[in-house]
Design a protein around this motif. Structure first.
Motif, mmCIF file in Angstrom:
data_model
loop_
_atom_site.group_PDB
_atom_site.id
_atom_site.type_symbol
_atom_site.label_atom_id
_atom_site.label_comp_id
_atom_site.label_asym_id
_atom_site.label_seq_id
_atom_site.Cartn_x
_atom_site.Cartn_y
_atom_site.Cartn_z
ATOM 1 N N SER A 22 -8.324 -6.571 5.320
ATOM 2 C CA SER A 22 -9.154 -6.968 6.465
ATOM 3 C C SER A 22 -8.301 -7.281 7.696
ATOM 4 O O SER A 22 -8.703 -7.007 8.829
ATOM 5 N N VAL A 23 -7.101 -7.805 7.487
ATOM 6 C CA VAL A 23 -6.201 -8.096 8.610
ATOM 7 C C VAL A 23 -5.623 -6.796 9.166
ATOM 8 O O VAL A 23 -5.579 -6.583 10.379
ATOM 9 N N ALA A 81 -12.674 -3.652 -3.577
ATOM 10 C CA ALA A 81 -11.881 -2.419 -3.531
ATOM 11 C C ALA A 81 -12.540 -1.378 -2.620
ATOM 12 O O ALA A 81 -12.553 -0.193 -2.916
ATOM 13 N N ARG A 82 -13.077 -1.842 -1.489
ATOM 14 C CA ARG A 82 -13.756 -0.964 -0.542
ATOM 15 C C ARG A 82 -12.808 -0.600 0.600
ATOM 16 O O ARG A 82 -12.202 -1.466 1.219
ATOM 17 N N VAL A 103 -8.323 2.185 5.930
ATOM 18 C CA VAL A 103 -7.487 1.096 5.432
ATOM 19 C C VAL A 103 -7.846 0.887 3.969
ATOM 20 O O VAL A 103 -8.968 0.494 3.641
ATOM 21 N N VAL A 104 -6.874 1.169 3.110
ATOM 22 C CA VAL A 104 -7.081 1.127 1.667
ATOM 23 C C VAL A 104 -6.461 -0.149 1.113
ATOM 24 O O VAL A 104 -5.243 -0.344 1.205
ATOM 25 N N PRO A 105 -7.274 -1.044 0.508
ATOM 26 C CA PRO A 105 -6.698 -2.249 -0.099
ATOM 27 C C PRO A 105 -5.802 -1.866 -1.280
ATOM 28 O O PRO A 105 -6.197 -1.066 -2.121
ATOM 29 N N VAL A 106 -4.589 -2.414 -1.298
ATOM 30 C CA VAL A 106 -3.680 -2.204 -2.430
ATOM 31 C C VAL A 106 -3.735 -3.425 -3.340
ATOM 32 O O VAL A 106 -3.945 -3.309 -4.539
ATOM 33 N N ARG A 110 -1.207 -6.453 0.533
ATOM 34 C CA ARG A 110 -0.780 -5.161 1.079
ATOM 35 C C ARG A 110 -1.972 -4.211 1.215
ATOM 36 O O ARG A 110 -2.928 -4.292 0.451
ATOM 37 N N SER A 111 -1.834 -3.321 2.186
ATOM 38 C CA SER A 111 -2.839 -2.281 2.367
ATOM 39 C C SER A 111 -2.159 -1.020 2.882
ATOM 40 O O SER A 111 -1.088 -1.073 3.486
ATOM 41 N N ARG A 112 -2.804 0.088 2.627
ATOM 42 C CA ARG A 112 -2.287 1.377 3.086
ATOM 43 C C ARG A 112 -3.166 1.824 4.256
ATOM 44 O O ARG A 112 -4.382 1.959 4.116
ATOM 45 N N VAL A 113 -2.540 2.023 5.414
ATOM 46 C CA VAL A 113 -3.256 2.469 6.605
ATOM 47 C C VAL A 113 -3.018 3.967 6.772
ATOM 48 O O VAL A 113 -1.875 4.419 6.781
ATOM 49 N N VAL A 114 -4.102 4.703 6.873
ATOM 50 C CA VAL A 114 -4.047 6.141 7.092
ATOM 51 C C VAL A 114 -4.657 6.425 8.463
ATOM 52 O O VAL A 114 -5.819 6.106 8.704
ATOM 53 N N TRP A 115 -3.870 6.975 9.352
ATOM 54 C CA TRP A 115 -4.345 7.375 10.679
ATOM 55 C C TRP A 115 -4.502 8.885 10.633
ATOM 56 O O TRP A 115 -3.576 9.603 10.269
#
Length: 162
Positions: A22-23, A81-82, A103-106, A110-115
């Motif tokens: 979320s951040v 896990a959304r 933005v994928v929650p890991v 941590r999260s994975r940002v896909v642009w």
């Protein structure tokens, strides 16, 4: 001759960020943060809040004026896990197509940002050059800019976390 209506091929860059989803989503979805981590970029149309579907805005990155409209905002949830998603429609005058962030929650830290970008030059911006020539060059330029920008965002957030 190429079809000006055909969709552009996707360019995608991803980075693992040391933030809960979320951040991380707040950083990439809120247009007001973009000038802090996307080189040579500023928000022309003032935004007093985070974007909502239907909002229109203009960003200028170097010599490129990019008018866009927010189509989708779906906030992420680590607990559920959304994946969080934004989708923007590019309105010209230089770029047309779509762009967004996933933005994928890991885990809870941590999260994975896909642009991603699916953009092509508007006919007036491309001039007489065919898309078969301009699309690969545009994809390369987008990929470099996106990679540099997400690296800058990662460094900025790592410094803030110290």
């Amino acid at each position: 001759m190429t079809d000006p209506q055909r969709p552009a091929r996707r360019v995608e860059v991803a980075r693992l960020l040391p933030l809960e989803a979320s951040v991380a989503f707040a950083w990439v979805a809120d247009l007001r943060t973009h000038p802090r981590w996307i080189p040579l970029t500023h928000l022309v149309s003032p935004a007093t809040r985070g974007p909502e579907p239907g909002d229109r805005f203009t960003m200028v990155s170097g010599p490129v004026t990019d008018r866009m409209e927010v189509e989708t905002i779906e906030r992420p949830s680590t607990a559920a896990a959304r994946v969080g998603r934004t989708r923007l429609r590019k309105l010209g005058p230089v770029l047309l197509g779509a762009a967004g962030f996933d933005v994928v929650p890991v885990d809870d830290r941590r999260s994975r940002v896909v642009w991603w970008e699916e953009a092509h030059l508007a006919a007036r911006a491309a001039g007489p050059l065919p898309r078969s020539l301009t699309d690969p060059l545009l994809r390369l330029g987008l990929w470099v800019m996106m990679r540099v920008s997400l690296s800058r965002l990662g460094r900025l957030l790592e410094r803030r976390g110290r």
